[in-house]
Design an enzyme around this catalytic site. Sequence first.
Site, PDB file in Angstrom:
ATOM      1  N   LYS A 104      62.312  20.182  47.516  1.00 11.99           N
ATOM      2  CA  LYS A 104      62.377  20.680  46.123  1.00 11.99           C
ATOM      3  C   LYS A 104      62.287  22.210  46.086  1.00 11.99           C
ATOM      4  O   LYS A 104      63.088  22.880  45.436  1.00 11.99           O
ATOM      5  CB  LYS A 104      61.235  20.082  45.279  1.00 11.99           C
ATOM      6  CG  LYS A 104      61.228  18.557  45.241  1.00 11.99           C
ATOM      7  CD  LYS A 104      60.104  18.008  44.388  1.00 11.99           C
ATOM      8  CE  LYS A 104      58.708  18.328  44.897  1.00 11.99           C
ATOM      9  NZ  LYS A 104      58.368  17.747  46.212  1.00 11.99           N
ATOM     10  N   ARG A 110      49.187  12.753  50.543  1.00 17.40           N
ATOM     11  CA  ARG A 110      50.102  13.293  49.530  1.00 17.40           C
ATOM     12  C   ARG A 110      51.266  12.322  49.294  1.00 17.40           C
ATOM     13  O   ARG A 110      51.710  12.137  48.166  1.00 17.40           O
ATOM     14  CB  ARG A 110      50.624  14.664  49.974  1.00 17.40           C
ATOM     15  CG  ARG A 110      49.568  15.758  49.816  1.00 17.40           C
ATOM     16  CD  ARG A 110      49.935  17.018  50.556  1.00 17.40           C
ATOM     17  NE  ARG A 110      51.193  17.593  50.120  1.00 17.40           N
ATOM     18  CZ  ARG A 110      51.929  18.421  50.855  1.00 17.40           C
ATOM     19  NH1 ARG A 110      51.520  18.776  52.061  1.00 17.40           N
ATOM     20  NH2 ARG A 110      53.049  18.908  50.380  1.00 17.40           N
ATOM     21  N   ARG A 122      54.429  15.284  37.266  1.00 13.86           N
ATOM     22  CA  ARG A 122      54.101  14.441  38.410  1.00 13.86           C
ATOM     23  C   ARG A 122      53.425  13.147  37.987  1.00 13.86           C
ATOM     24  O   ARG A 122      53.063  12.346  38.855  1.00 13.86           O
ATOM     25  CB  ARG A 122      53.128  15.197  39.306  1.00 13.86           C
ATOM     26  CG  ARG A 122      53.738  15.769  40.564  1.00 13.86           C
ATOM     27  CD  ARG A 122      52.626  16.536  41.248  1.00 13.86           C
ATOM     28  NE  ARG A 122      52.783  16.617  42.661  1.00 13.86           N
ATOM     29  CZ  ARG A 122      53.316  17.657  43.273  1.00 13.86           C
ATOM     30  NH1 ARG A 122      53.809  18.660  42.605  1.00 13.86           N
ATOM     31  NH2 ARG A 122      53.359  17.683  44.579  1.00 13.86           N
ATOM     32  N   ARG A 152      50.650  25.838  55.524  1.00 12.71           N
ATOM     33  CA  ARG A 152      49.788  25.469  54.397  1.00 12.71           C
ATOM     34  C   ARG A 152      48.673  24.530  54.867  1.00 12.71           C
ATOM     35  O   ARG A 152      48.893  23.663  55.706  1.00 12.71           O
ATOM     36  CB  ARG A 152      50.626  24.769  53.314  1.00 12.71           C
ATOM     37  CG  ARG A 152      51.283  25.729  52.366  1.00 12.71           C
ATOM     38  CD  ARG A 152      52.301  25.115  51.444  1.00 12.71           C
ATOM     39  NE  ARG A 152      51.947  23.845  50.829  1.00 12.71           N
ATOM     40  CZ  ARG A 152      52.724  23.217  49.943  1.00 12.71           C
ATOM     41  NH1 ARG A 152      53.871  23.757  49.558  1.00 12.71           N
ATOM     42  NH2 ARG A 152      52.376  22.062  49.428  1.00 12.71           N
ATOM     43  N   ARG A 164      56.663  22.884  58.637  1.00 12.21           N
ATOM     44  CA  ARG A 164      56.993  23.884  57.616  1.00 12.21           C
ATOM     45  C   ARG A 164      56.190  25.164  57.811  1.00 12.21           C
ATOM     46  O   ARG A 164      55.024  25.150  58.167  1.00 12.21           O
ATOM     47  CB  ARG A 164      56.692  23.322  56.227  1.00 12.21           C
ATOM     48  CG  ARG A 164      56.779  24.393  55.144  1.00 12.21           C
ATOM     49  CD  ARG A 164      56.819  23.825  53.780  1.00 12.21           C
ATOM     50  NE  ARG A 164      55.651  23.043  53.451  1.00 12.21           N
ATOM     51  CZ  ARG A 164      55.530  22.362  52.320  1.00 12.21           C
ATOM     52  NH1 ARG A 164      56.502  22.368  51.441  1.00 12.21           N
ATOM     53  NH2 ARG A 164      54.442  21.667  52.079  1.00 12.21           N
TER      54      ARG A 164
END
Length: 216
Positions: free
Chosen positions: A15, A173, A90, A162, A129
Amino acid sequence: MPKYIVLLGPPGAGKGTQAQLVAEKLGLAHISSGDIFRENLKAQTALGTLAQSYMTKGDLVPDDVTIAMIRERLQRADCAAGALLDGFPRTPAQADALAAMLADLGGDVKCVPLISVPAEVLVERLTGRMSCRAAGHVYHVMYNPPKVAGICDEDGSELYQRDDDKPETVKNRIAVYERQTAPLIAYYTARGLLVEIDGTQPIDRVAEDLLAAVTR
Ligand code: AP5
């Protein structure tokens, strides 16, 4: 009339990557709820401290706090032509609140692209990431590496991993997405707004499909 697009998809679907590629082309502000929480955390605001207690576990920040934050953000001048929403709504309660906010602003949700990626791919994407400290530009050690290791191509800032990209947090998550966010697929399908996009394609192909979906 302002135009609003909601990008839907599980954690790691792409996203943020896609929003950074297409928001400017569409003339829309990019609003990432996760980025706003992280900016608040960096600035050590009360909102940042509150959000951190949920984010480190991979849980959602409470609806009332998140809705108030987005309501304020949507009223800023850069959203005059509309916004590409990444990470909000969400929950169905957030989606209802968004519809009410947009009605007040004289607009509504025009399209909800769902970036679909199977769960096993998500874990690999998130644990590889790297994000930039200055503006949250997103890279991947294998699939989208920066030109110089550890440095953002866009602004030269340091890249970091992160806190919530650790394998255990990533699993929670994804479970939270299935439980609390996936019901939005039926919510927006019922309103004729959902367009599914194959998020397993290369980044530029996903961007092409996304642009085609939102400009048709
Ligand atoms: P947030 O920051 O929104 O995280 P997320 O939704 O979990 O999404 P991500 O940013 O992890 O993934 P993404 O889909 O943007 O993928 P990306 O483009 O980075 O939220 C973080 C936390 O904040 C939440 O857990 C919650 O606590 C809180 N929060 C935020 N919004 C909230 C809300 N509305 N309500 C309550 N709480 C909220 O891509 C991932 C990786 O894959 C990258 O390395 C990228 O380079 C790579 N990649 C992308 N596309 C491709 C591709 N096509 N092929 C190969 N690799 C790719």
